[in-house]
Design a protein around this motif. Sequence first.
Motif, short mmCIF file in Angstrom:
data_model
loop_
_atom_site.label_atom_id
_atom_site.label_comp_id
_atom_site.label_asym_id
_atom_site.label_seq_id
_atom_site.Cartn_x
_atom_site.Cartn_y
_atom_site.Cartn_z
N UNK A 1 -60.05 12.70 -35.45
CA UNK A 1 -60.29 12.95 -34.14
C UNK A 1 -59.31 14.16 -33.52
N UNK A 2 -59.92 15.10 -32.94
CA UNK A 2 -58.68 15.94 -32.31
C UNK A 2 -58.59 15.69 -30.73
N UNK A 3 -57.47 15.53 -30.30
CA UNK A 3 -56.95 15.12 -28.98
C UNK A 3 -55.99 16.18 -28.40
N UNK A 4 -56.34 16.95 -27.30
CA UNK A 4 -55.29 17.59 -26.37
C UNK A 4 -54.24 16.79 -26.17
N UNK A 5 -53.03 16.91 -26.17
CA UNK A 5 -51.90 16.26 -25.73
C UNK A 5 -51.77 16.33 -24.24
N UNK A 6 -52.13 17.28 -23.46
CA UNK A 6 -52.07 17.23 -22.38
C UNK A 6 -53.28 16.31 -21.76
N UNK A 7 -54.34 16.15 -22.11
CA UNK A 7 -55.17 15.11 -21.95
C UNK A 7 -54.77 13.71 -22.05
N UNK A 8 -54.10 13.34 -23.08
CA UNK A 8 -53.50 11.88 -23.54
C UNK A 8 -52.44 11.82 -22.32
N UNK A 9 -51.68 12.78 -21.91
CA UNK A 9 -50.70 12.43 -21.05
C UNK A 9 -51.15 12.21 -19.63
N UNK A 10 -52.45 12.58 -19.42
CA UNK A 10 -53.09 12.01 -18.09
C UNK A 10 -52.99 10.65 -17.79
N UNK A 11 -53.44 9.59 -19.08
CA UNK A 11 -53.25 8.38 -19.04
C UNK A 11 -52.26 7.46 -19.30
N UNK A 12 -51.28 8.27 -19.92
CA UNK A 12 -50.01 7.50 -20.10
C UNK A 12 -48.80 8.39 -20.20
N UNK A 13 -47.73 8.14 -19.62
CA UNK A 13 -46.36 8.97 -19.55
C UNK A 13 -45.72 9.02 -20.88
N UNK A 14 -45.93 10.17 -21.51
CA UNK A 14 -45.29 10.22 -22.93
C UNK A 14 -44.14 11.45 -22.63
N UNK A 15 -42.78 10.91 -22.90
CA UNK A 15 -41.63 11.70 -22.69
C UNK A 15 -41.06 12.13 -24.05
N UNK A 16 -41.63 11.71 -25.15
CA UNK A 16 -41.04 12.01 -26.44
C UNK A 16 -41.28 13.57 -26.92
N UNK A 17 -40.76 13.98 -27.82
CA UNK A 17 -40.89 15.21 -28.49
C UNK A 17 -42.10 14.98 -29.16
N UNK A 18 -42.81 16.19 -29.53
CA UNK A 18 -44.03 16.27 -30.59
C UNK A 18 -43.61 15.59 -31.84
N UNK A 176 -61.72 7.50 -29.18
CA UNK A 176 -61.86 8.34 -27.68
C UNK A 176 -60.34 8.39 -27.30
N UNK A 177 -60.20 9.36 -26.23
CA UNK A 177 -58.86 9.72 -25.55
C UNK A 177 -58.30 8.32 -24.93
N UNK A 178 -59.10 7.50 -24.29
CA UNK A 178 -58.55 6.40 -23.73
C UNK A 178 -58.32 5.50 -24.76
N UNK A 179 -58.70 5.48 -25.83
CA UNK A 179 -58.48 4.19 -26.94
C UNK A 179 -57.27 4.79 -27.56
N UNK A 180 -56.98 6.04 -27.60
CA UNK A 180 -55.56 6.40 -28.32
C UNK A 180 -54.64 6.45 -27.37
N UNK A 181 -55.03 6.61 -26.09
CA UNK A 181 -53.99 6.45 -24.84
C UNK A 181 -53.49 5.01 -24.60
N UNK A 182 -54.39 3.89 -25.07
CA UNK A 182 -54.14 2.73 -25.18
C UNK A 182 -53.13 2.14 -26.29
N UNK A 183 -53.39 2.89 -27.52
CA UNK A 183 -52.35 2.73 -28.63
C UNK A 183 -51.32 3.39 -28.24
#
Length: 799
Positions: A1-18, A176-183
């Motif tokens: 599944x393809x997830x834009x990282x900017x979309x993922x960051x809307x649901x969880x604060x990710x400050x790690x490098x790629x 889903x984006x939210x499912x991976x955001x939960x992970x």
Amino acid sequence: MNIPISWLKEYVDIDASMKDFVEDMTMSGSKVETVESLGAEIKNIVVGKILKIEKHPDADKLVITQIDIGNSTIQIVTGANNIKEGDYIPVALDGAVVSGGKVIKKSKLRGVESCGMLCSIEELGYDTHDYPEAPENGIYIFPEPQELGKDACEILQIKEDVVEFEITSNRPDCFSVLGLAREAAATYNKALKYPEISLKEEGEGNISEMVSVEIKNPELCPRYIARVVKNVKICPSPQWMRHKLTASGIRPINNIVDITNYVMLEMGQPMHAFDIENIDEGKIIVRNAYEGEKITTLDGIERNLDSSMLVISDPNKAVAIAGVMGGQNSKVTGESGAILFESANFNGTNIRVTAKKLGLRTDASAKYEKGLDPNQSIESINRCVQLVEELGYGEVVKDVVDCYPNKREVSYVEFSPEGINKLLGTDISKEAMAEMLQRLDIKVEGNKAVIPTFRPDLEREADIAEEIARLYGYNKIDTTIEKGRKTVGKRNHKQIVEDKTASAMAALGFSEIMTYSFESPKAFEKLNIPADSPLRTAAKISNPLGEDFSIMRTTTLNGLLTSLSNNFSKRNEEALLFELGKVYLPKSVPMTELPSEKEILSIGFYDMKAKKDFFYMKAVIEELFAYLNIHEEREYVPEENIAYMHPYRTARIFSGEDEIGYIGEIHPEVCKNYNISQKAYICIIEMEYLIKLSSAKKEYKSLPKYPSVTRDISMLVEDGVSVREIEKAIKEKGGKILEKLSLFDVYKGNQIVEGFKSVSYSLEFRDDEKTLTDEEVSQQMKKILKNLEMKINIQLRDK
């Protein structure tokens, strides 16, 4: 599944490098396949404003523009005819790179210096589906004034890091984006910012009067929810939504379709929209398709359906193939004034089979076939109509129609910190484990873990241990030497009896064979098995290699006789064969469960010299029983009604009340069918009884202290009287002192009356406590003779 990282960051604060993000997510169980940087090759594109446009002196189709790029003004020669002074446009400066890797250099066009290039949307790697405001052929013009000199790719959201995750089929919650955001939130111990869903519901009307839902097959459709939106406006969706869809691999269509796809990606729930005017009586019926029913799907192709497929219909027609694709007859168009939104749950296996049969695998079917949580349907449809409402595309009618016959509830799994630590080789406290599980929305109540309905993969404590291990960190678990309890490997009773049986048969001169469990239905004809025989009820193989291997055998006789036939055709004087194999007996047809399996000992032989016959086979069986330490008495009862056996040379074998098999000569016609021009004998015994009767325990008796007394009996009996009947009558009155009886002569000849035979037995008497007297033996003999005369009507013969 393809997830834009900017979309993922809307649901969880990710400050790690790629790099760290990819490694951390993979180690916590969400494997990252690739990371693609969209627009990474595009460089040095800025916002410019056209200050002046002049005609090129030496070219009719070229113009000279003066472009303000914020810190300076540059001159660019272009052939574009859709620009005017005052437009804000993307400008490729000297040294810029556009889509396809083309480098823009300062040059002269017909003698006039050009310091860059004005860009179309195609030159930035997109098309008018992604940016519908862009012209078909021409320079992209920003709809609103922008900051001059600013990176145009940033404004257009052209650049994006897209992470491709490999999701296993047992984790539908992660599609889903939210499912991976939960992970991700669980991995980094961050809060999950779930979208806040609230509605104004300003649409006029009562939904219960507009829509009704009936589910006719709850097993294939556990839940169906409908909502209505009125005063719908069909137009392009906002740029931010189109960007997310494009980056995720879905092409934007229009605002309504894009919103349903957006929610499918965001929450993992496929959505569908119907023009409510095309739903007769406003009634949704979820049913199986009629055999031969047809529907034209949204792609314009007419599909032939069968009764295994689920459809969404109104009282008169099917309007969609459930979970796969909608129909042309109910699609949303620019003329649609009111829309019915569907959020449903379907049986994953049925959707997968339907999609395969139709050759139509869609984004929706790919989601459904994983097995979605029906409880997510309500939030998904509310999220969908919330976006319609917030973006001003329609007015949501109050309330929902929710048909949910059998609600899925949370499940409970044993939770033992001690057991989990023992399994993992860790020393994690119960509190720490509970905190880790809480990150995954798994609550701990006492010694139970409460499993949310979106995690059907968690079924046992080992699954809980795996969740803790991946969040704790596999790299933190110390390497330990495997520990285990020493055990002594040994065979069980069944295996011992099977091995002893094979050894005994080999010692008796028989060779073991192994034949196929797959057979041809033609075997029943060769064996002369009647049409109404239960043996003809066989399990059919759905994908056989051919007709000769199309059913599971119900008797081992065909394989045994085929092997005897092969030996006979090669002119072997004799063949003594045995097999330990299984037969497969269906409990009912058509089968609803696996057939019962019975292990059978099959013994067979032929002898061209005619030295071995029925009694040889019987002796073999008796030797086998003695070797297996089976002491229960057996009876051989004549049998005339086994179609493939000789009617007068066949007997069934009984041990007490249990029939354990049969023995006898093969019917001559069956031998002929197998090209065996010789008498053949077989014995079939169910191993179940040998295993049950065999005993490893051996009893030893001391040598007798007192002598035995032997008496012989010679008698005339009718030909129809069997030895079994005679021996039974003797044993009935032999008493405790009758130790042994032996048949030593059966005679028919000139001295014997026709219709009679002479049978002679030796009887041995012994008392373990004393020496028997002649009188005691004579009294017992009188009782035996009287019983024989009364029951069998014997006549004693003079010696």
